[in-house]
Motif scaffolding. Structure first.
Motif, PDB file in Angstrom:
ATOM      1  N   PRO A  21     -17.566 -39.415  -3.968  1.00 52.52           N
ATOM      2  CA  PRO A  21     -16.887 -38.323  -4.674  1.00 52.52           C
ATOM      3  C   PRO A  21     -15.706 -37.753  -3.908  1.00 52.52           C
ATOM      4  O   PRO A  21     -14.732 -37.305  -4.512  1.00 52.52           O
ATOM      5  N   LEU A  22     -15.772 -37.786  -2.566  1.00 52.34           N
ATOM      6  CA  LEU A  22     -14.665 -37.271  -1.763  1.00 52.34           C
ATOM      7  C   LEU A  22     -13.414 -38.127  -1.935  1.00 52.34           C
ATOM      8  O   LEU A  22     -12.295 -37.612  -2.031  1.00 52.34           O
ATOM      9  N   GLY A  23     -13.606 -39.447  -1.997  1.00 53.38           N
ATOM     10  CA  GLY A  23     -12.474 -40.338  -2.208  1.00 53.38           C
ATOM     11  C   GLY A  23     -11.950 -40.295  -3.636  1.00 53.38           C
ATOM     12  O   GLY A  23     -10.793 -40.633  -3.895  1.00 53.38           O
ATOM     13  N   THR A  24     -12.800 -39.874  -4.571  1.00 58.61           N
ATOM     14  CA  THR A  24     -12.413 -39.799  -5.979  1.00 58.61           C
ATOM     15  C   THR A  24     -11.620 -38.533  -6.284  1.00 58.61           C
ATOM     16  O   THR A  24     -10.875 -38.485  -7.264  1.00 58.61           O
ATOM     17  N   ILE A 162     -18.963 -31.377  -6.103  1.00 52.72           N
ATOM     18  CA  ILE A 162     -17.771 -31.703  -5.305  1.00 52.72           C
ATOM     19  C   ILE A 162     -16.535 -31.829  -6.181  1.00 52.72           C
ATOM     20  O   ILE A 162     -15.471 -31.287  -5.869  1.00 52.72           O
ATOM     21  N   LEU A 163     -16.662 -32.528  -7.313  1.00 50.34           N
ATOM     22  CA  LEU A 163     -15.504 -32.715  -8.193  1.00 50.34           C
ATOM     23  C   LEU A 163     -15.108 -31.413  -8.884  1.00 50.34           C
ATOM     24  O   LEU A 163     -13.924 -31.185  -9.141  1.00 50.34           O
ATOM     25  N   CYS A 164     -16.096 -30.568  -9.190  1.00 49.12           N
ATOM     26  CA  CYS A 164     -15.769 -29.270  -9.782  1.00 49.12           C
ATOM     27  C   CYS A 164     -15.011 -28.392  -8.792  1.00 49.12           C
ATOM     28  O   CYS A 164     -14.183 -27.559  -9.185  1.00 49.12           O
ATOM     29  N   THR A 167     -10.292 -28.933  -6.305  1.00 49.98           N
ATOM     30  CA  THR A 167      -9.018 -28.276  -6.000  1.00 49.98           C
ATOM     31  C   THR A 167      -9.102 -27.492  -4.690  1.00 49.98           C
ATOM     32  O   THR A 167      -8.138 -27.460  -3.920  1.00 49.98           O
ATOM     33  N   ARG A 168     -10.244 -26.881  -4.427  1.00 50.68           N
ATOM     34  CA  ARG A 168     -10.416 -26.123  -3.184  1.00 50.68           C
ATOM     35  C   ARG A 168     -10.688 -27.039  -2.002  1.00 50.68           C
ATOM     36  O   ARG A 168     -10.171 -26.830  -0.905  1.00 50.68           O
ATOM     37  N   LEU A 169     -11.520 -28.068  -2.223  1.00 49.34           N
ATOM     38  CA  LEU A 169     -11.911 -28.954  -1.132  1.00 49.34           C
ATOM     39  C   LEU A 169     -10.734 -29.754  -0.600  1.00 49.34           C
ATOM     40  O   LEU A 169     -10.644 -30.004   0.605  1.00 49.34           O
TER      41      LEU A 169
END
Length: 214
Positions: A21-24, A162-164, A167-169
């Motif tokens: 998810p981090l790479g996505t 994570i995907l939600c 924008t912040r991450l």
């Protein structure tokens, strides 16, 4: 319990790395450019649910496909090891092949990106499917099967969160942090791929040696 915990940890590590998810996140933000947070959450919710259903279907019914097509588990382990090794190598180089999209592809899928390409092949690609089938074949008890399902569910819940918060991450992690995380996950994934490949080819070599002796 001594068997369940290591198995659950291996499942979590492999599935979280393959789902990535981090790479996505950067690609997801590009595809949803111009949408508000509510619309993004709706897309992520649908994508994670679809990915979970697809992965569960292959995880539980993959063995039936083996029998139907006459595919051996060891042969699939070898092929899966090669596939996962390739994905891990791409991540180790800080590039994730499945998440590279052209502008025209983004425009084509903008109406329903929750299914393609977000769910398939990003969040539920061939590597995750192959890993699910292999992990289910290794689950010799109902406790391990329940642990496998629970871990996959947890991975997709984390993916949703994570995907939600993408924008912040992205602002917090930054491009350098994202590349470091991707390389680390790629290295772990390559180790898992080697173990999968060896576990598949070892019985084949033993059979060959026994046949040659006899």
């Amino acid at each position: 319990m001594d068997t369940i915990l290591p198995y659950a940890l291996l499942c979590f590590t492999s599935f979280f790395t393959l789902t990535n998810p981090l790479g996505t996140m950067p690609v997801f933000l590009t595809m949803t450019n111009g949408l508000n947070d509510k619309e993004r959450r709706r897309i992520v919710k649908r994508a994670t649910i679809i990915s979970f259903i697809i992965l569960m279907s292959f995880t539980f019914f993959g063995q039936f496909l083996f029998k139907f097509f006459g595919i051996s588990t060891n042969g699939f382990r070898i092929a899966a090891g090669i596939i996962i090794l390739k994905i891990g190598y791409d991540m180790l180089q800080a590039r994730y092949t499945n998440t590279k999209l052209k502008d025209e592809e983004i425009k084509t899928y903008v109406d329903d990106i929750s299914i393609t390409p977000l769910s398939i092949p990003m969040l539920c690609g061939p590597g995750a499917i192959a890993n699910g089938i292999i992990m289910m074949s290794d689950a010799s008890t109902w406790e391990l099967k329940v642990a496998l399902v629970a871990v996959i569910a947890i991975v997709y819940v984390l993916t949703y969160i994570i995907l939600c918060l993408s924008t912040r991450l992205v602002k917090v992690i930054g491009e350098t942090g994202n590349n470091v995380m991707m390389r680390l996950m790629g290295l772990i994934l390559m180790v898992i791929a080697v173990e999968c490949f060896v576990s598949g080819i070892k019985p084949v070599l033993v059979d060959i040696i026994h046949s040659s002796i006899l």
